[in-house]
Scaffold this active site. Sequence first.
Site, PDB file in Angstrom:
ATOM      1  N   ASN A 186       0.806  -1.233   0.000  1.00 47.80           N
ATOM      2  CA  ASN A 186       0.000   0.000   0.000  1.00 47.80           C
ATOM      3  C   ASN A 186       0.841   1.287   0.000  1.00 47.80           C
ATOM      4  OD1 ASN A 186       0.748  -0.597   2.641  1.00 47.80           O
ATOM      5  ND2 ASN A 186      -1.152   0.161   3.533  1.00 47.80           N
TER       6      ASN A 186
ATOM      7  N   GLU B 291       4.349  -4.566  12.509  1.00 44.68           N
ATOM      8  CA  GLU B 291       3.431  -3.441  12.257  1.00 44.68           C
ATOM      9  C   GLU B 291       2.263  -4.019  11.475  1.00 44.68           C
ATOM     10  OE1 GLU B 291       3.723  -0.549  13.455  1.00 44.68           O
ATOM     11  OE2 GLU B 291       5.851  -0.227  13.869  1.00 44.68           O
TER      12      GLU B 291
ATOM     13  N   CYS C 267      -3.177   1.488   6.791  1.00 40.59           N
ATOM     14  CA  CYS C 267      -3.382   0.776   8.067  1.00 40.59           C
ATOM     15  C   CYS C 267      -3.920   1.697   9.156  1.00 40.59           C
ATOM     16  CB  CYS C 267      -2.071   0.144   8.519  1.00 40.59           C
ATOM     17  SG  CYS C 267      -0.762   1.343   8.719  1.00 40.59           S
TER      18      CYS C 267
ATOM     19  N   GLU D 105       8.234   1.998  15.347  1.00 44.83           N
ATOM     20  CA  GLU D 105       8.956   2.621  14.244  1.00 44.83           C
ATOM     21  C   GLU D 105       8.832   4.123  14.420  1.00 44.83           C
ATOM     22  OE1 GLU D 105      10.818   1.070  12.267  1.00 44.83           O
ATOM     23  OE2 GLU D 105      10.009  -0.888  11.776  1.00 44.83           O
TER      24      GLU D 105
HETATM   25  P1  NAD Z   1       0.389  -9.272   3.580  1.00 46.08           P
HETATM   26  O1  NAD Z   1       0.542  -9.711   4.980  1.00 46.08           O
HETATM   27  O2  NAD Z   1      -0.415 -10.139   2.664  1.00 46.08           O
HETATM   28  O3  NAD Z   1       1.814  -9.134   2.878  1.00 46.08           O
HETATM   29  C1  NAD Z   1       2.815  -8.268   3.359  1.00 46.08           C
HETATM   30  C2  NAD Z   1       4.176  -8.747   2.892  1.00 46.08           C
HETATM   31  O4  NAD Z   1       4.451 -10.038   3.434  1.00 46.08           O
HETATM   32  C3  NAD Z   1       4.307  -8.901   1.386  1.00 46.08           C
HETATM   33  O5  NAD Z   1       5.612  -8.513   1.011  1.00 46.08           O
HETATM   34  C4  NAD Z   1       4.110 -10.408   1.181  1.00 46.08           C
HETATM   35  O6  NAD Z   1       4.717 -10.894  -0.002  1.00 46.08           O
HETATM   36  C5  NAD Z   1       4.798 -10.952   2.404  1.00 46.08           C
HETATM   37  N1  NAD Z   1       4.363 -12.293   2.826  1.00 46.08           N
HETATM   38  C6  NAD Z   1       3.166 -12.896   2.591  1.00 46.08           C
HETATM   39  N2  NAD Z   1       3.130 -14.106   3.216  1.00 46.08           N
HETATM   40  C7  NAD Z   1       4.321 -14.256   3.834  1.00 46.08           C
HETATM   41  C8  NAD Z   1       4.877 -15.290   4.659  1.00 46.08           C
HETATM   42  N3  NAD Z   1       4.214 -16.401   4.960  1.00 46.08           N
HETATM   43  N4  NAD Z   1       6.121 -15.100   5.174  1.00 46.08           N
HETATM   44  C9  NAD Z   1       6.812 -13.967   4.893  1.00 46.08           C
HETATM   45  N5  NAD Z   1       6.341 -12.967   4.109  1.00 46.08           N
HETATM   46  C10 NAD Z   1       5.105 -13.107   3.592  1.00 46.08           C
HETATM   47  O7  NAD Z   1      -0.188  -7.797   3.641  1.00 46.08           O
HETATM   48  P2  NAD Z   1      -0.645  -6.868   2.421  1.00 46.08           P
HETATM   49  O8  NAD Z   1      -1.944  -7.376   1.914  1.00 46.08           O
HETATM   50  O9  NAD Z   1       0.492  -6.681   1.463  1.00 46.08           O
HETATM   51  O10 NAD Z   1      -0.842  -5.464   3.173  1.00 46.08           O
HETATM   52  C11 NAD Z   1      -2.018  -5.114   3.794  1.00 46.08           C
HETATM   53  C12 NAD Z   1      -1.916  -5.274   5.293  1.00 46.08           C
HETATM   54  O11 NAD Z   1      -0.803  -4.545   5.801  1.00 46.08           O
HETATM   55  C13 NAD Z   1      -3.106  -4.692   6.032  1.00 46.08           C
HETATM   56  O12 NAD Z   1      -3.508  -5.570   7.047  1.00 46.08           O
HETATM   57  C14 NAD Z   1      -2.571  -3.394   6.620  1.00 46.08           C
HETATM   58  O13 NAD Z   1      -3.269  -2.928   7.736  1.00 46.08           O
HETATM   59  C15 NAD Z   1      -1.180  -3.773   6.947  1.00 46.08           C
HETATM   60  N6  NAD Z   1      -0.327  -2.580   7.094  1.00 46.08           N
HETATM   61  C16 NAD Z   1       0.153  -2.239   8.325  1.00 46.08           C
HETATM   62  C17 NAD Z   1       0.922  -1.091   8.492  1.00 46.08           C
HETATM   63  C18 NAD Z   1       1.467  -0.668   9.832  1.00 46.08           C
HETATM   64  O14 NAD Z   1       2.402   0.131   9.867  1.00 46.08           O
HETATM   65  N7  NAD Z   1       0.952  -1.146  10.947  1.00 46.08           N
HETATM   66  C19 NAD Z   1       1.197  -0.295   7.384  1.00 46.08           C
HETATM   67  C20 NAD Z   1       0.672  -0.671   6.151  1.00 46.08           C
HETATM   68  C21 NAD Z   1      -0.081  -1.831   6.009  1.00 46.08           C
END
Ligand code: NAD
Length: 458
Positions: free
Chosen positions: A127, A224, A258, A436
Amino acid sequence: MADPGTSAIGAVDGRMFIDGQRTGSRARQAVDRGWAGLPPVRRVRMLNQLARLLRERSRALAELESLDVGKPLRQAEDDVAAAAGYFEFFAGVADKVFGSSIPLGQGFLDFTLREPLGISAQIVPWNYPLRLASRGIAPALAAGNAVVAKPAAEAGLSILYLAELALEAGIPAGVFNVVTGGRETGAALASHPGINHITFTGSVPTGIAIMKAAADNVVPVTLELGGKSPNLVFADADLERAAASSASTLMQNAAQTCTAPTRLLLEQGAHDRFIELLATRIRAIRLGRGLDNPDMGPVVSERQMERVLGYITAGSRDGARAITGGVRAQARELAAGYFIEPTLLDRVERGSVLEQEEIFGPVLTVTTFESLDEAIAIANGTPYGLVTGVWTKDLSKAMTAATAVKSGQVRVNGYSVEGSIGLPFGGYKRSGFGREQGIEALASYTQIKNVMINYGPS
Ligand code: NAD
């Protein structure tokens, strides 16, 4: 963007590094060769230079981000400025990673050293690719760690560009590395025994999987995770300002953020006036292709669009009423894209799926409350705890809410502020742990060594 498979840029051979077949990876060599041992002022200069390059190439980076994620160019430019801001902030910190001295009495000297952890893996969502990657990479490098970053398969171009700029800024080859790929690549990186620390930003289920992988190697993680941030609007608030802020929540990255305060909690007495103000603003939002700089772009993928529309359908079944939107955009020029009309859903039941789960799309839900206690109970009534918004002119109400809510940040009478990079950020509850941003971030990227010296005669 399709999953390009595992590849690498910078100086590390990503495939070799993550399959663990080859020792002496470039990242390890970079650490061993002394990135951490450099006079810190040199890291200051290089990180500042990287920030300068980011600002210089802002347009190109923003275009990549806009193409990958779909966000309006203006918002992508803000992301690049924020990324540069992270490198500037932590450049300022790189030569101030102080230890302390602890008195033990005559004949003894005791002090602490804050040392880097080694190689920090940075696993990033789609995102805000560049902004979120920089949020972790900047303090990691400032503290003397090497980094292996893995962007999401949907959106990795800006982070690959960042790796090129890091080399151009003079950061030695192997210090900052990128491996691309999807879930498998992320899992391989998270479980690799050569990694000394993991920062993960993404969804809760992936965070749990990463924490389990880290446990096998006994390495620290910063998680996060998601959010379902409540926005408490009291009847005495400046409703115009609160409504403007809520409308911009929808426009900002189509609310795929998020921290987005998508759960509106309205004091009963403010309900009708606030809905009117907000709906007027939402109806004025212009949708369009990111590169055309509209107010709001599409969501990132067809999958995400279907997911968001599924939530809206489920909400309608549960009795929620769409004041605006609620459907895929119909206009001819938008029909081929993943556009969802900005949606305001009223009468969302406390405890319903819509009120509990992260939707991650342009949907605001409205629930009402009648007392401060009830507002706090609803605010705390989800598994998440990232940010809470509070709108009131009553200091007592604001402070009571700020201390009672379970979230890592509380924002009163304004949701965004210039300089937020300096404010510690992270979750309570299932929104994660570790911080962070701000000076506090250094704690995640350093370990403390205590040195005791007995210089006395006995
Ligand atoms: P996601 O968890 O599907 O993927 C995030 C990352 O993890 C990607 O690079 C993905 O390829 C990788 N990944 C997926 N499965 C994995 C595994 N088993 N082991 C290691 N890496 C793996 O999340 P998304 O759909 O890309 O992002 C959306 C989510 O991120 C939402 O829940 C959002 O709230 C959260 N988010 C949190 C913050 C924060 O700072 N708290 C900021 C932005 C987004």
